[in-house]
Motif scaffolding. Structure first.
Motif, PDB file in Angstrom:
ATOM      1  N   PHE A 171      86.805   0.517  24.624  1.00 26.67           N
ATOM      2  CA  PHE A 171      87.249  -0.759  24.074  1.00 26.67           C
ATOM      3  C   PHE A 171      86.766  -0.945  22.629  1.00 26.67           C
ATOM      4  CE2 PHE A 171      87.427  -1.526  28.686  1.00 26.67           C
ATOM      5  CZ  PHE A 171      88.745  -1.951  28.797  1.00 26.67           C
ATOM      6  N   VAL A 172      87.170   0.007  21.812  1.00 27.86           N
ATOM      7  CA  VAL A 172      86.862  -0.023  20.376  1.00 27.86           C
ATOM      8  C   VAL A 172      88.184  -0.089  19.613  1.00 27.86           C
ATOM      9  CG1 VAL A 172      85.818   1.211  18.436  1.00 27.86           C
ATOM     10  CG2 VAL A 172      84.748   1.311  20.707  1.00 27.86           C
ATOM     11  N   ARG A 173      88.275  -1.037  18.682  1.00 30.79           N
ATOM     12  CA  ARG A 173      89.479  -1.158  17.857  1.00 30.79           C
ATOM     13  C   ARG A 173      89.131  -0.926  16.399  1.00 30.79           C
ATOM     14  NH1 ARG A 173      91.012  -6.179  18.870  1.00 30.79           N
ATOM     15  NH2 ARG A 173      90.558  -7.150  16.856  1.00 30.79           N
ATOM     16  N   VAL A 174      89.897  -0.041  15.749  1.00 31.07           N
ATOM     17  CA  VAL A 174      89.676   0.284  14.342  1.00 31.07           C
ATOM     18  C   VAL A 174      90.933  -0.093  13.568  1.00 31.07           C
ATOM     19  CG1 VAL A 174      89.232   2.113  12.677  1.00 31.07           C
ATOM     20  CG2 VAL A 174      88.074   2.140  14.895  1.00 31.07           C
ATOM     21  N   GLU A 175      90.760  -0.912  12.538  1.00 26.10           N
ATOM     22  CA  GLU A 175      91.887  -1.450  11.776  1.00 26.10           C
ATOM     23  C   GLU A 175      91.850  -0.990  10.316  1.00 26.10           C
ATOM     24  OE1 GLU A 175      91.623  -5.656  14.335  1.00 26.10           O
ATOM     25  OE2 GLU A 175      91.588  -5.701  12.130  1.00 26.10           O
ATOM     26  N   TYR A 176      93.032  -0.754   9.740  1.00 24.60           N
ATOM     27  CA  TYR A 176      93.242  -0.553   8.298  1.00 24.60           C
ATOM     28  C   TYR A 176      92.491   0.653   7.725  1.00 24.60           C
ATOM     29  CZ  TYR A 176      94.662  -5.360   9.168  1.00 24.60           C
ATOM     30  OH  TYR A 176      95.238  -6.498   9.695  1.00 24.60           O
ATOM     31  N   ALA A 177      92.436   1.731   8.467  1.00 25.06           N
ATOM     32  CA  ALA A 177      91.759   2.943   7.987  1.00 25.06           C
ATOM     33  C   ALA A 177      92.771   3.861   7.294  1.00 25.06           C
ATOM     34  CB  ALA A 177      91.061   3.646   9.143  1.00 25.06           C
ATOM     35  N   GLY A 178      92.363   5.136   7.071  1.00 25.17           N
ATOM     36  CA  GLY A 178      93.222   6.114   6.430  1.00 25.17           C
ATOM     37  C   GLY A 178      93.064   6.199   4.928  1.00 25.17           C
ATOM     38  N   LYS A 179      91.888   5.898   4.427  1.00 28.43           N
ATOM     39  CA  LYS A 179      91.660   5.897   2.981  1.00 28.43           C
ATOM     40  C   LYS A 179      91.887   7.281   2.379  1.00 28.43           C
ATOM     41  CE  LYS A 179      88.224   4.492  -0.488  1.00 28.43           C
ATOM     42  NZ  LYS A 179      89.004   3.363  -1.031  1.00 28.43           N
ATOM     43  N   LYS A 180      92.514   7.320   1.205  1.00 31.19           N
ATOM     44  CA  LYS A 180      92.706   8.582   0.494  1.00 31.19           C
ATOM     45  C   LYS A 180      91.356   9.113   0.010  1.00 31.19           C
ATOM     46  CE  LYS A 180      97.447   7.752  -1.094  1.00 31.19           C
ATOM     47  NZ  LYS A 180      98.031   8.815  -0.252  1.00 31.19           N
ATOM     48  N   ILE A 181      91.195  10.426   0.088  1.00 31.52           N
ATOM     49  CA  ILE A 181      89.922  11.044  -0.288  1.00 31.52           C
ATOM     50  C   ILE A 181      90.193  12.263  -1.156  1.00 31.52           C
ATOM     51  CG2 ILE A 181      88.681  10.270   1.763  1.00 31.52           C
ATOM     52  CD1 ILE A 181      89.249  12.993   3.010  1.00 31.52           C
ATOM     53  N   GLY A 182      89.129  12.860  -1.651  1.00 33.91           N
ATOM     54  CA  GLY A 182      89.225  14.125  -2.365  1.00 33.91           C
ATOM     55  C   GLY A 182      90.133  14.038  -3.571  1.00 33.91           C
ATOM     56  N   ASP A 183      91.260  14.778  -3.497  1.00 37.15           N
ATOM     57  CA  ASP A 183      92.166  14.851  -4.636  1.00 37.15           C
ATOM     58  C   ASP A 183      93.102  13.655  -4.716  1.00 37.15           C
ATOM     59  OD1 ASP A 183      93.837  15.293  -2.516  1.00 37.15           O
ATOM     60  OD2 ASP A 183      94.403  17.322  -3.089  1.00 37.15           O
ATOM     61  N   GLY A 184      92.921  12.690  -3.822  1.00 31.77           N
ATOM     62  CA  GLY A 184      93.757  11.501  -3.847  1.00 31.77           C
ATOM     63  C   GLY A 184      95.007  11.620  -3.002  1.00 31.77           C
ATOM     64  N   THR A 185      95.257  12.812  -2.456  1.00 32.89           N
ATOM     65  CA  THR A 185      96.417  12.990  -1.593  1.00 32.89           C
ATOM     66  C   THR A 185      96.010  13.194  -0.136  1.00 32.89           C
ATOM     67  OG1 THR A 185      96.456  15.374  -2.017  1.00 32.89           O
ATOM     68  CG2 THR A 185      97.793  13.976  -3.453  1.00 32.89           C
ATOM     69  N   SER A 186      94.805  13.731   0.097  1.00 38.87           N
ATOM     70  CA  SER A 186      94.291  13.842   1.456  1.00 38.87           C
ATOM     71  C   SER A 186      93.873  12.466   1.940  1.00 38.87           C
ATOM     72  CB  SER A 186      93.101  14.801   1.509  1.00 38.87           C
ATOM     73  OG  SER A 186      93.480  16.084   1.095  1.00 38.87           O
ATOM     74  N   GLU A 187      93.999  12.254   3.259  1.00 42.69           N
ATOM     75  CA  GLU A 187      93.641  10.964   3.830  1.00 42.69           C
ATOM     76  C   GLU A 187      92.825  11.167   5.094  1.00 42.69           C
ATOM     77  OE1 GLU A 187      97.523   8.221   2.916  1.00 42.69           O
ATOM     78  OE2 GLU A 187      97.789   9.994   4.140  1.00 42.69           O
ATOM     79  N   THR A 188      91.995  10.197   5.403  1.00 40.08           N
ATOM     80  CA  THR A 188      91.298  10.213   6.682  1.00 40.08           C
ATOM     81  C   THR A 188      92.198   9.589   7.743  1.00 40.08           C
ATOM     82  OG1 THR A 188      90.293   8.101   6.085  1.00 40.08           O
ATOM     83  CG2 THR A 188      89.016  10.095   5.649  1.00 40.08           C
ATOM     84  N   ASN A 189      91.913   9.868   8.994  1.00 37.50           N
ATOM     85  CA  ASN A 189      92.634   9.246  10.095  1.00 37.50           C
ATOM     86  C   ASN A 189      91.866   8.033  10.588  1.00 37.50           C
ATOM     87  OD1 ASN A 189      94.622  11.558  10.437  1.00 37.50           O
ATOM     88  ND2 ASN A 189      92.680  12.617  10.757  1.00 37.50           N
ATOM     89  N   THR A 190      92.487   7.260  11.452  1.00 42.85           N
ATOM     90  CA  THR A 190      91.760   6.131  12.032  1.00 42.85           C
ATOM     91  C   THR A 190      90.669   6.634  12.969  1.00 42.85           C
ATOM     92  OG1 THR A 190      93.687   4.695  11.804  1.00 42.85           O
ATOM     93  CG2 THR A 190      91.992   4.021  13.362  1.00 42.85           C
ATOM     94  N   PHE A 191      91.035   7.501  13.899  1.00 42.26           N
ATOM     95  CA  PHE A 191      90.061   8.209  14.741  1.00 42.26           C
ATOM     96  C   PHE A 191      90.267   9.701  14.531  1.00 42.26           C
ATOM     97  CE2 PHE A 191      90.441   4.243  17.169  1.00 42.26           C
ATOM     98  CZ  PHE A 191      89.122   3.983  17.539  1.00 42.26           C
ATOM     99  N   THR A 192      89.183  10.422  14.228  1.00 41.41           N
ATOM    100  CA  THR A 192      89.259  11.867  14.019  1.00 41.41           C
ATOM    101  C   THR A 192      88.210  12.553  14.874  1.00 41.41           C
ATOM    102  OG1 THR A 192      89.893  11.445  11.713  1.00 41.41           O
ATOM    103  CG2 THR A 192      89.300  13.691  12.294  1.00 41.41           C
TER     104      THR A 192
END
Length: 405
Positions: A171-192
């Motif tokens: 019961f964990v909710r994660v909102e508004y994730a996926g920030k661009k990283i590194g070279d500005g084109t890679s992105e993180t996921n909400t859950f990885t």
């Protein structure tokens, strides 16, 4: 002996690195209590800021907190988060919660008191989400048993403990994730999940409006139950590196506004893989949902490529329609090698399946000249996934499970 503190804590600063794992708890009036590195557990009670590297056990009680920057859990430490804890994430820098392979998380919310990570700006891509590392086996490109993570940490992952334990999240909710990283084109996921093992418990998790995938697995053996991927810009569910979870059930994706594939599945070109199994899967694409890139073919429900495999039962798919010249399919096979080694050997199964309010029913799609092609019977016996209602799946008064009713 574990030491606990009364709820005077208004801020927590955790030192960087195991050598400086001092925790300072400040009451906001100039007085503070310092917990020496020998202490086994610290407590954050009600309010405070989570930042830096956590290298000693930490208990976070129900309350309202700030998550500031990239927070890493390591050195055998467990971060325990009680039901009802809410984290407002700092968005002026790259922020994320990362459980390294020598750290653990115990985050157990409830349906009515979930653990929530959100932002005040409520903008997809505000932060980096939650990442877990484990020591379970992977098969990366060329069959390599280790690889380097894509989350900006550039860490090696992959091990040999199939039952490795990285903790519990319920019961964990994660909102508004996926920030661009590194070279500005890679992105993180909400859950990885990097090489996370089957001993880890993942249940009743919500990925809400991230700019990359809702859930992504990089190898490992962990399974997950009762997942909600809602409004994520890229794929709702994604895996590679021969992830092989065998006990997955009750997955629901609702694509709205912007969304690519419902599921993107690959095994990093390793034909010899163990097909993951998912029982009870519902993929719904709302009318007017478009892929991230104009004229993109990434609009099908389930895509298999690079020897990806999966055995899915009780599959309900709705709303996947052609956009312009691009065709949407229930199942899309991207290359001949995947058809030969996975489809034709029974390692790709999507049955029984109901395919409604969608185009190209009755035949799988192929992005190449198929070796044989495959048709399926569109049954009406499959119903939508059933999930427990409650605050865990409600955002700003919107019931995320409404499409299941």
């Amino acid at each position: 002996m574990k030491k606990r503190f009364l709820p005077l804590a208004l801020a927590l600063i955790v030192g960087f690195g195991a050598a400086s794992c001092t925790v300072e708890i400040n009451d906001g009036m100039g007085d503070s209590t310092t917990v020496a590195p020998g202490t086994s557990e610290s407590v954050l009670s009600g309010t405070g800021t989570l930042k830096g590297t956590i290298a000693k056990d930490l208990l976070i009680k129900k309350g309202n907190y700030t998550l500031d920057g990239i927070v890493k859990v390591t050195n055998g430490a467990t971060i325990t988060i009680e039901a009802g804890a809410i984290f407002n994430v700092v968005t002026t820098k790259t922020s994320a919660l990362v459980i390294l392979n020598d750290g653990l998380i115990d985050a157990q919310g409830t349906a009515n008191e979930p653990i929530v990570f959100t932002t005040s700006t409520k903008t997809p891509g505000d932060w980096g989400g939650i990442t877990l590392y484990g020591e379970a086996p992977i098969k990366a490109l060329n069959g390599n048993t280790t690889a380097i993570s894509e989350d900006g940490n550039a860490l090696s992952y992959g091990g040999n403990n199939a039952n490795d334990y990285s903790g519990i999240m319920k019961f964990v909710r994660v909102e508004y994730a996926g920030k661009k990283i590194g070279d500005g084109t890679s992105e993180t996921n909400t859950f990885t999940f990097y090489a996370v093992g089957a001993g880890t418990v993942l249940e009743n998790l919500v990925a809400y409006k991230g700019t990359d995938d809702g859930f992504e697995w990089f190898g490992g053996t962990v399974s997950a139950k009762n997942l909600v991927s809602y409004g994520n810009f890229d794929d709702s569910f994604d895996w590679q590196d021969a992830w092989s979870g065998q006990n997955n059930s009750n997955w629901f994706a609702y694509q709205v506004g912007t969304g690519n594939f419902g599921m993107e599945i690959e095994a990093s070109s390793n034909a010899d893989n163990i097909a993951p199994k998912v029982n009870n899967l519902t993929l719904i694409r709302a009318a007017g949902t478009n892929p991230e890139a104009a004229n993109s073919p990434e609009i099908s429900a389930i895509q298999f490529k690079k020897q990806g495999s999966g055995i899915f039962s009780n599959v309900y798919i709705s709303g996947y329609k052609n956009i312009g010249a691009q065709k949407a399919y229930a199942v899309l096979i991207q290359d001949g090698a995947t058809e030969t080694s996975q489809v034709n050997t029974g390692k790709i199964v999507v049955s029984p399946m109901t395919y409604l309010d969608a185009d190209n029913a009755g035949v799988w799609g192929y992005a190449f000249t198929p070796n044989g092609g495959k048709t399926f019977t569109n049954t009406t016996t499959v119903t939508k996934v059933s999930l427990t209602p409650g605050a865990w799946a409600t955002v700003d008064g919107v019931n995320l499970l409404a499409a299941l009713q």
